[in-house]
Design a protein around this motif. Structure first.
Motif, PDB file in Angstrom:
ATOM      1  N   PRO A  96       0.840  -1.203   0.000  1.00 32.86           N
ATOM      2  CA  PRO A  96       0.000   0.000   0.000  1.00 32.86           C
ATOM      3  C   PRO A  96       0.873   1.250   0.000  1.00 32.86           C
ATOM      4  O   PRO A  96       2.029   1.199   0.403  1.00 32.86           O
ATOM      5  CB  PRO A  96      -0.797  -0.121   1.303  1.00 32.86           C
ATOM      6  CG  PRO A  96      -0.015  -1.044   2.148  1.00 32.86           C
ATOM      7  CD  PRO A  96       0.748  -1.955   1.246  1.00 32.86           C
ATOM      8  N   LEU A  97       0.298   2.348  -0.450  1.00 29.64           N
ATOM      9  CA  LEU A  97       1.061   3.591  -0.472  1.00 29.64           C
ATOM     10  C   LEU A  97       1.367   4.012   0.965  1.00 29.64           C
ATOM     11  O   LEU A  97       0.471   4.040   1.796  1.00 29.64           O
ATOM     12  CB  LEU A  97       0.264   4.687  -1.175  1.00 29.64           C
ATOM     13  CG  LEU A  97       0.087   4.526  -2.690  1.00 29.64           C
ATOM     14  CD1 LEU A  97      -0.859   5.575  -3.218  1.00 29.64           C
ATOM     15  CD2 LEU A  97       1.423   4.643  -3.391  1.00 29.64           C
ATOM     16  N   PRO A  98       2.616   4.353   1.237  1.00 26.06           N
ATOM     17  CA  PRO A  98       2.954   4.674   2.628  1.00 26.06           C
ATOM     18  C   PRO A  98       2.354   6.016   3.044  1.00 26.06           C
ATOM     19  O   PRO A  98       2.180   6.916   2.220  1.00 26.06           O
ATOM     20  CB  PRO A  98       4.485   4.751   2.612  1.00 26.06           C
ATOM     21  CG  PRO A  98       4.828   5.053   1.213  1.00 26.06           C
ATOM     22  CD  PRO A  98       3.775   4.452   0.358  1.00 26.06           C
ATOM     23  N   ILE A 143       2.157   9.708   4.752  1.00 25.50           N
ATOM     24  CA  ILE A 143       3.116  10.806   4.618  1.00 25.50           C
ATOM     25  C   ILE A 143       3.385  11.388   5.991  1.00 25.50           C
ATOM     26  O   ILE A 143       2.466  11.708   6.738  1.00 25.50           O
ATOM     27  CB  ILE A 143       2.535  11.884   3.689  1.00 25.50           C
ATOM     28  CG1 ILE A 143       2.201  11.261   2.338  1.00 25.50           C
ATOM     29  CG2 ILE A 143       3.507  13.006   3.522  1.00 25.50           C
ATOM     30  CD1 ILE A 143       1.634  12.231   1.370  1.00 25.50           C
ATOM     31  N   PRO A 147       3.970  14.007   8.690  1.00 20.95           N
ATOM     32  CA  PRO A 147       3.537  15.413   8.718  1.00 20.95           C
ATOM     33  C   PRO A 147       4.717  16.337   9.032  1.00 20.95           C
ATOM     34  O   PRO A 147       5.719  15.919   9.583  1.00 20.95           O
ATOM     35  CB  PRO A 147       2.508  15.451   9.843  1.00 20.95           C
ATOM     36  CG  PRO A 147       2.913  14.329  10.746  1.00 20.95           C
ATOM     37  CD  PRO A 147       3.563  13.278   9.889  1.00 20.95           C
ATOM     38  N   GLN A 148       4.581  17.555   8.652  1.00 20.96           N
ATOM     39  CA  GLN A 148       5.528  18.611   9.034  1.00 20.96           C
ATOM     40  C   GLN A 148       6.958  18.277   8.702  1.00 20.96           C
ATOM     41  O   GLN A 148       7.808  18.127   9.571  1.00 20.96           O
ATOM     42  CB  GLN A 148       5.423  18.896  10.534  1.00 20.96           C
ATOM     43  CG  GLN A 148       4.096  19.524  10.858  1.00 20.96           C
ATOM     44  CD  GLN A 148       3.918  19.654  12.335  1.00 20.96           C
ATOM     45  OE1 GLN A 148       4.817  19.311  13.104  1.00 20.96           O
ATOM     46  NE2 GLN A 148       2.765  20.140  12.724  1.00 20.96           N
ATOM     47  N   LEU A 188      11.004  20.184   3.304  1.00 17.98           N
ATOM     48  CA  LEU A 188      11.322  19.645   1.995  1.00 17.98           C
ATOM     49  C   LEU A 188      11.510  18.131   2.129  1.00 17.98           C
ATOM     50  O   LEU A 188      12.352  17.673   2.888  1.00 17.98           O
ATOM     51  CB  LEU A 188      12.607  20.301   1.495  1.00 17.98           C
ATOM     52  CG  LEU A 188      12.914  20.166   0.009  1.00 17.98           C
ATOM     53  CD1 LEU A 188      11.834  20.846  -0.780  1.00 17.98           C
ATOM     54  CD2 LEU A 188      14.257  20.774  -0.283  1.00 17.98           C
ATOM     55  N   ARG A 189      10.724  17.364   1.396  1.00 21.87           N
ATOM     56  CA  ARG A 189      10.789  15.913   1.562  1.00 21.87           C
ATOM     57  C   ARG A 189      11.834  15.329   0.631  1.00 21.87           C
ATOM     58  O   ARG A 189      11.714  15.405  -0.581  1.00 21.87           O
ATOM     59  CB  ARG A 189       9.421  15.306   1.269  1.00 21.87           C
ATOM     60  CG  ARG A 189       8.386  15.768   2.248  1.00 21.87           C
ATOM     61  CD  ARG A 189       7.082  15.054   2.064  1.00 21.87           C
ATOM     62  NE  ARG A 189       6.287  15.146   3.269  1.00 21.87           N
ATOM     63  CZ  ARG A 189       5.368  16.066   3.502  1.00 21.87           C
ATOM     64  NH1 ARG A 189       5.127  16.961   2.594  1.00 21.87           N
ATOM     65  NH2 ARG A 189       4.701  16.085   4.641  1.00 21.87           N
ATOM     66  N   MET A 190      12.846  14.712   1.179  1.00 21.49           N
ATOM     67  CA  MET A 190      13.933  14.173   0.385  1.00 21.49           C
ATOM     68  C   MET A 190      14.200  12.731   0.786  1.00 21.49           C
ATOM     69  O   MET A 190      13.918  12.342   1.917  1.00 21.49           O
ATOM     70  CB  MET A 190      15.208  14.978   0.655  1.00 21.49           C
ATOM     71  CG  MET A 190      15.189  16.345   0.030  1.00 21.49           C
ATOM     72  SD  MET A 190      15.411  16.240  -1.744  1.00 21.49           S
ATOM     73  CE  MET A 190      13.898  16.941  -2.294  1.00 21.49           C
ATOM     74  N   PRO A 191      14.775  11.919  -0.119  1.00 23.10           N
ATOM     75  CA  PRO A 191      15.165  10.571   0.278  1.00 23.10           C
ATOM     76  C   PRO A 191      16.292  10.635   1.304  1.00 23.10           C
ATOM     77  O   PRO A 191      16.850  11.702   1.533  1.00 23.10           O
ATOM     78  CB  PRO A 191      15.666   9.943  -1.023  1.00 23.10           C
ATOM     79  CG  PRO A 191      15.231  10.834  -2.101  1.00 23.10           C
ATOM     80  CD  PRO A 191      15.040  12.184  -1.532  1.00 23.10           C
ATOM     81  N   LYS A 231      20.151  21.423   8.505  1.00 26.53           N
ATOM     82  CA  LYS A 231      19.437  21.985   9.660  1.00 26.53           C
ATOM     83  C   LYS A 231      18.000  21.533   9.629  1.00 26.53           C
ATOM     84  O   LYS A 231      17.428  21.143  10.620  1.00 26.53           O
ATOM     85  CB  LYS A 231      19.494  23.506   9.576  1.00 26.53           C
ATOM     86  CG  LYS A 231      20.646  24.109  10.323  1.00 26.53           C
ATOM     87  CD  LYS A 231      20.418  25.584  10.525  1.00 26.53           C
ATOM     88  CE  LYS A 231      21.680  26.243  11.089  1.00 26.53           C
ATOM     89  NZ  LYS A 231      21.709  27.659  10.858  1.00 26.53           N
ATOM     90  N   ARG A 232      17.431  21.590   8.433  1.00 29.90           N
ATOM     91  CA  ARG A 232      16.032  21.258   8.356  1.00 29.90           C
ATOM     92  C   ARG A 232      15.806  19.795   8.658  1.00 29.90           C
ATOM     93  O   ARG A 232      14.826  19.405   9.249  1.00 29.90           O
ATOM     94  CB  ARG A 232      15.467  21.591   6.991  1.00 29.90           C
ATOM     95  CG  ARG A 232      14.800  22.943   6.982  1.00 29.90           C
ATOM     96  CD  ARG A 232      14.328  23.296   5.635  1.00 29.90           C
ATOM     97  NE  ARG A 232      15.407  23.867   4.845  1.00 29.90           N
ATOM     98  CZ  ARG A 232      15.374  23.920   3.536  1.00 29.90           C
ATOM     99  NH1 ARG A 232      14.364  23.442   2.877  1.00 29.90           N
ATOM    100  NH2 ARG A 232      16.344  24.464   2.865  1.00 29.90           N
TER     101      ARG A 232
END
Lengths: 226, 722
Positions: A90-92, A94, A96-97, A100-103, A222-223
């Motif tokens: 199934p789709l994992p 997401i 929250p918060q 920037l979403r990166m591998p 940092k992020r």
């Protein structure tokens, strides 16, 4: 057209390019053909069936060549299989918060960028153009400097002590007992401009390259830490 | 005729075993030619002929070895030899001994395998082995086409659909069995009865002239592994069966039995226009079973924007009239009604809205209030961005892909020199992020931290991104303008940050050229399509694809997300458009009808319609509520259609093509007429000349991309070929 074993023409392109560009193709074809025939002869000898090269051998040689150079996309049933396996998860959800979403970092091109930098010739002794990458701790380094006459070479053999105190932006490598050998050529006009007394301990500062790339990384890091 | 003989009609090829072949119930008398072992010991093909009066089938697949061990005298010698050859090849010595003992068959059997040179495909191709008389193929085909000609008009067009597959399989059989002369003659004489749109395929098949060549041909692999589907009504099928019953000895019934999948449809037989409308795909039409799933084509519910809007309203209190405030509230109320066709909000996980996203939504809403409403009387204004000097001698290079961000402030294009170039087409400049030391100084809790983190002094109108090692085939800007995705012919998909102007991730799933990449309208998801015949769903935070959409028979050329991000449409070189469900990767629709590679695909803003354009210069409109039939066919262009764009309220469709024109179509009319009747197999697509509202020609500039701004200004772009 030169005859002979095509395998002994390694750089046909470079040889011919300036003079006759139209021959490059022909020579490359000839090299391919001789390669294929060589392989075919090898197969025929291996099979020990015939002393002459048969059509089957040539076919096999061509097939080997093709397999090496060209691949085809996977067949449909394999793709359908792969798809079924992968689509069953199934789709994992997401997180929250995230900003920037990166591998994970090792799949990103976001690592620190290092560059080599020449240190300025501040030391009046041997012009040691010592360069080091940030994470390198060499045991022995040989630095060769040529004097202006290009006939005298100074070989500086250093045994470096592996005490490194890290802390941006400097890395300090202490050097123990530099030994300097001077091999002099013919009695020359040029007198080596330096003198070294053995046993002296020198300290070399190596500046860590702090190029413009690091700023691009730190905000991201940092992020990530948030 | 025994039913147990019907398994022998199953093709040797690993064709899809779940296809139900309706002709299996045809009462064909048992054929009299018993396979003989050929003089050089070839294994006979057991496909064509059920051995009369016997229960024994001798297939070459390892799956079923139904042997009746009654004793040797009951079995045909050739069958025995075939089975023993098979056992010898598989090194099943003990089985062979037991078999020989039981049947009393002790003759030595020679195993020669001349088809081994073809490898695995040899097994598949061996299905073409036949002992049919080569001379009779042409006569059989001519008889078939004569029969089709003479049929009643009611049945004629449906039955004519079998002519093309029968012809190519006849040709391939003749080639396989070495009768090259007869095969070439067959094609020359009989191609005239085949429709023009099959000409390209026929030509590539005619290039195959010997058995050895058959192995590697990709088109042949498709034809062999999948059965060609024809849909027929009951009456037409009965009519066809009657003809075949007379001709049972020839190759035609055998080919139809093995190679065609005839999908039975209840209802009236179709007219010529209707049949022609769905033909074109490599494997024929889509079977009805492929188009049955329910699609949630509605839009997702908009999140609560009330509070944000109220803040804006308070600021504009002095200027706004009371009437205007009321209309805003009404529009918001409308969104709260539940759409039965909309997917539930949690069907696929979507990123939650951040503050900046909510502000963006408010901005979208305000723009939509000021939007120009387009209709057949109010055509859009078009702003064209021409790329001049777009040759391969300059940095920008030959432009091959363009994308404009959703708020129309950034234009990004990719060139054949592997460089991506990003331009700002509004007065705002492209700023880079501040260096690390300065970033630590800014106040992270301030409202405009996102503005403060960008260095004002670094603003530029244009920036180049380098990293690909081949032409950049597609570009897509994410909806929040933080990321840019690009796909290249080098097989990689790269994600770039538009704040640091560097490449952040390289996705290496497709190893072969990737032809298209799109961001989802909600961000976070990406879909790509490539030469390996798959489309893949990625997210920005995983380095492996989440979904692999496999099913196309040829390269996937274009991909596009549905406005609710739940579905992905893909157009391919196999001339079909497929709709995939993101949640489970299943193919929910197959749309056939294009006669050339599909080169553009786009959804209407309401989500119900899908428009696709192809190299045959036609645009087909599909209704997602229906079952796979085209709603309208718009033909006026004369060359490949590269781009399609819908106006923001879905009343106008704009198309740009290689013939250097932009055409505006009346989409409101298409949807009106479509809503009245239920589109099914017996309706033909709307082809109305009056749907074309206007044509805007350019001087030698093929149109690469079209984009409607939020206020319905049309932005177009293309390279000037001067």
């Amino acid at each position: 057209m030169p005859q002979g074993d095509g395998a002994s023409w390694p750089h046909l392109g470079e040889l011919c390019a300036p003079q006759a560009p139209q021959h490059i193709n022909k020579l490359q074809e000839q090299r391919y053909v001789t390669q294929v025939l060589d392989d075919a002869r090898a197969f025929a000898n291996y099979a020990k069936k015939a002393k002459t090269v048969e059509v089957e051998d040539v076919k096999l040689a061509v097939q080997m060549q093709v397999d090496r150079s060209y691949t085809a996309p996977p067949p449909r049933d394999l793709l359908l299989d792969l798809a079924r396996t992968r689509n069953s998860n199934p789709l994992p959800a997401i997180k929250p918060q995230c900003g920037l979403r990166m591998p994970p970092d090792r799949y990103c091109l976001s690592a620190c960028n290092y560059k080599m930098k020449k240190t300025p010739r501040s030391v009046t002794r041997a012009s040691k153009a010592v360069t080091a990458g940030a994470a390198v701790k060499p045991a022995v380094s040989v630095v060769t400097t040529k004097s202006s006459s290009a006939q005298q070479t100074v070989t500086l053999v250093q045994k470096q002590h592996t005490v490194v105190t890290t802390g941006p932006p400097h890395k300090i490598v202490t050097v123990n007992r530099p030994l300097i050998k001077v091999t002099s050529g013919p009695p020359g006009d040029v007198v080596p401009k330096f003198q070294v007394s053995p046993g002296a301990v020198g300290v070399i500062h190596i500046k860590n390259e702090d190029g413009g790339s690091t700023p691009t990384v730190i905000p991201k890091r940092k992020r990530d830490a948030d | 005729m025994d039913d147990s003989d019907s398994p022998t009609y199953a093709s040797l090829a690993p064709a899809n075993p779940t296809m139900v072949n309706d002709l299996a119930s045809v009462d064909l008398p048992s054929l009299s030619n018993i396979p003989d072992v050929n003089s050089n010991g070839h294994l006979p093909s057991a496909v064509q002929s059920p051995l009369s009066g016997q229960d024994v089938s001798s297939p070459q697949t390892p799956a079923s070895l139904d042997m009746k061990s009654d004793g040797y005298s009951d079995m045909d010698k050739s069958t025995m030899i075939a089975v023993i050859q098979f056992l010898k090849r598989g090194n099943l010595k003990s089985t062979e001994e037991i078999l020989r003992k039981e049947c009393g068959f002790f003759e030595p059997v020679d195993v020669t395998d001349t088809s081994g040179a073809l490898g695995e495909e040899g097994e598949v191709l061996a299905a073409y082995k036949s002992d049919g008389n080569p001379a009779e193929y042409q006569d059989a085909f001519k008889a078939l086409s004569a029969f089709v000609e003479k049929s009643l008009d009611a049945y004629k067009y449906e039955v004519a659909a079998v002519l093309y597959p029968v012809l190519i399989h006849m040709y391939l059989e003749l080639i396989y069995n070495g009768h090259r002369g007869e095969a070439v003659e067959l094609l020359q004489n009989c191609s005239s009865s085949i429709e023009a749109h099959h000409a390209d395929d026929l030509r590539s098949i005619s290039l195959v002239t010997s058995r050895a060549q058959m192995a590697g041909q990709p088109l042949l692999n498709t034809l062999l592994s999948a059965q060609y589907t024809c849909r027929m009504s009951r009456d037409s099928l009965a009519h066809l069966k009657r003809f075949l019953a007379d001709r049972s000895a020839g190759p035609v019934p055998r080919i139809i039995q093995d190679r065609l999948n005839i999908d039975l449809v209840d209802g009236q037989p179709r007219t010529k226009a209707q049949v022609l409308a769905v033909q074109g795909a490599i494997t024929g039409e889509a079977p009805r079973s492929a188009n049955k799933t329910k699609i949630f084509y509605g839009l997702l519910k908009e999140p609560e924007l009330q509070t944000v809007i109220n803040e804006e309203e308070e600021a504009e209190d002095d200027l706004d009239k009371p009437k205007k405030k009321k209309s805003k509230k009404d529009a918001l109320q409308k969104n709260k009604k539940n759409d039965p066709n909309a997917p539930p909000a949690n069907r696929i996980p979507l990123p939650e809205l951040r503050d900046q996203d909510k502000q963006e939504r408010a901005r979208i809403y305000r723009d939509s209030m000021k939007r120009v409403t387009l209709s057949r009387d109010a055509l859009p204004s078009i702003c064209f961005y021409s790329f001049v000097n777009a040759s391969n001698t300059c940095v920008g290079g030959s432009v091959c892909s363009v994308d404009i961000s959703d708020d129309s402030s950034i234009l990004a294009f990719g060139s054949a020199e592997s460089i991506l170039s990003v331009h700002s087409i509004t007065p705002a400049k492209l700023k880079a992020m501040k260096p690390a030391e300065q970033l630590s100084d800014i106040d992270k809790d301030s409202e405009d931290v996102l503005v403060r983190m960008l260095d004002d002094r670094s603003g530029e109108t244009q920036r180049n991104l380098m990293g690909h090692s081949g032409p950049v085939t597609a570009v897509s800007v994410s909806p929040d303008k933080a990321l840019l995705a690009s796909s290249g012919q080098d097989g990689t998909v790269r994600i770039w940050s538009l704040q640091t102007w560097t490449c952040v991730v390289v996705l290496r799933g497709h190893i072969y050229p990737v032809w298209s990449v799109r961001f989802s309208p909600h961000g976070y998801y990406l879909v790509t399509g490539g030469h390996d015949r798959t489309a893949r769903l990625w997210t920005t935070d995983q380095h492996l694809p989440l979904r692999i959409f496999a099913g196309h028979y040829s390269d996937v050329d274009v991909v596009e997300f549905h406005p609710n991000s739940n579905y992905v449409a893909s157009g391919s070189s196999d001339r079909s458009v497929r709709l995939w469900d993101c949640s489970n990767g299943a193919c929910v629709r197959i749309f056939t009808g294009h006669k050339g590679t599909v080169s553009a695909v786009n959804f209407s803003p309401c989500g119900r319609y899908l428009a696709s354009g192809s190299c045959d210069a036609r645009i087909l409109v599909w209704d997602l509520g229906g079952h796979g039939n085209a709603l309208a066919a718009l033909s006026s262009h004369s060359d490949t259609i590269h781009t399609l764009a819908f106006s923001r309220e879905g009343t106008i469709l704009a198309s740009g093509s290689m013939d250097c024109t932009v055409k505006i179509w009346d989409f409101a009319k298409v949807t009106e007429e479509g809503r009245d009747e239920d589109v099914n197999a017996t309706t033909s697509p709307l082809e109305d000349k009056s749907l074309l509202l206007s044509t805007f020609p350019t001087k030698q500039t093929p149109v690469l991309s079209l984009h409607f701004t939020r206020r319905n200004v049309l932005l177009a772009s293309g390279p000037f070929n001067g």
